[in-house]
Design a protein around this motif. Structure first.
Motif: not given
Length: 374
Positions: A89, A93, A96-98, A100-101
């Protein structure tokens, strides 16, 4: 001249008597006086209900112990993985994307470990099944074994042992193993899903917990709790670093000795090394058995290597890493790990060192200043 009003109105210095209203008398009569809560009957009744409620809570916690352990492990993993989410973050990022990664990276590591372990297991089992006839023929060519078979009537005893009861027990054992594997897979999936959910809603859960603290102490509790959560994340990073180092060392050893499936052996050692105190020994046993299966000299080399490496890890690498990441003394780290294993098993071993770090922080920032102020 006195009037009727003078006779009925009381003097100003005399208080008015309160008007007592009679209880309303309905069609079922007037209600009686309220029950005395200090009566022996009421005391015993409330005490018995309290005991029943406490026993019911105990039964509920006991029956849900397995699920509660899974929730605790998932929450611990989410706290440990949250620094990775925070780092992503900080690079811009979205959360939610962080999440997910990080979750996909975790799934990829688990899948990689399974892929590395399953093929060797299948191939070795297949080779064993294919070589069973040759093993039997070699045993039959041995005169000593043939003599023992005839002397102790082993063939008849084996045929008598293979009855319906033993077959049923074997089938039951296979079913039990299947249930154990299914339960293990379910637990892993449950922990993985809960960890993802906890990571996704980590900030909301934390803020909800802070809102339950009185406003006058909320700032201090927030600072202390954030520091404890940081130490948990640092412990996870330190433990993973030690496990990766152990796995890399095992891979180099397996490659030098020419053992089969060096990457799979490295994964086994790295995963088991995450379990404090006993994990490194389990991984060393697996690799040593593979070494002895290769040759006697390879097995001896594996045993000597892991004996030396575990001493270096336990008394040099592990304390130094934990001292720098979690800031826990060497003695406290070893004692906490031993007590955690003795009291709560693997889960206790995982949370022992972060718990000691949290206790040290609370003692230093809360208890000691409070005692000095008295």
């Amino acid at each position: 001249m006195a009037t009727d009003d003078d006779e009925t109105t009381p003097p100003d210095d005399e208080p008015l008597e309160p008007v007592v209203k009679e209880p309303y008398a309905g069609r079922f009569g007037r209600p009686g006086s309220p029950l005395n809560r200090r009566a022996p009957f009421m005391t015993g009744l409330l005490g018995g209900l309290g005991l029943l409620l406490a026993y019911g809570i105990f039964l509920g916690l006991r029956n849900a112990a397995g699920i509660l352990v899974l929730i605790f492990i998932a929450l611990f993993l989410a706290i440990g993985l949250n620094p990775a989410v925070v780092r992503l973050r900080s690079w811009g990022v979205p959360r939610g994307t962080a999440v997910a990664i990080v979750a996909l990276s975790l799934v990829a590591l688990i899948a990689g470990g399974i892929v590395a372990l399953i093929p060797p297991l299948i191939s070795q089992t297949t080779q064993l099944i294919e070589n069973v006839p040759e093993y039997i023929r070699s045993l039959q060519r041995n005169e000593t074994i043939n003599e023992l078979v005839q002397r102790y009537d082993i063939l008849n005893r084996v045929s008598n042992a293979l009855n319906a009861g033993t077959v049923g027990n074997a089938v039951g054992g296979v079913v039990g193993v299947g249930r154990m594997l299914a339960g293990t897979v379910f637990n892993l999936l449950a922990v993985l899903v809960l960890t993802i959910y906890f990571m996704a809603s980590f900030d909301r859960i934390r803020e909800t917990g802070y809102s339950l603290v009185p406003a006058s102490r909320r700032v201090r509790v927030r600072l202390l709790t954030d520091e404890i959560l940081t130490k948990v994340g640092a412990y996870m990073v330190g433990a993973i670093s030690i496990a990766v180092l152990a796995g890399a060392s095992t891979w180099f050893l397996a490659v030098i000795l020419g053992l089969a499936y060096p990457f799979a052996l490295a994964v086994v050692v790295a995963v088991t090394d995450l379990i404090p105190q006993i994990g490194a020994t389990l991984g060393a046993i697996v690799v040593s058995l593979v070494g002895f299966a290769s040759s006697l000299s390879d097995g001896i080399v594996c045993v000597v290597f892991f004996v030396i490496y575990q001493q270096i890890e336990n008394y040099l690498i592990y304390p130094n890493v934990m001292r720098r990441s979690v800031k826990v003394s060497d003695v406290a780290a070893v004692v906490a790990a031993l007590l955690g294993v003795a009291l709560f098993g693997v889960v206790g071993a995982l949370v022992a060192i972060p718990m000691v770090a949290a206790i040290q922080l609370i003692m230093r920032e809360v208890v000691i200043p409070s005692q000095e102020a008295r």
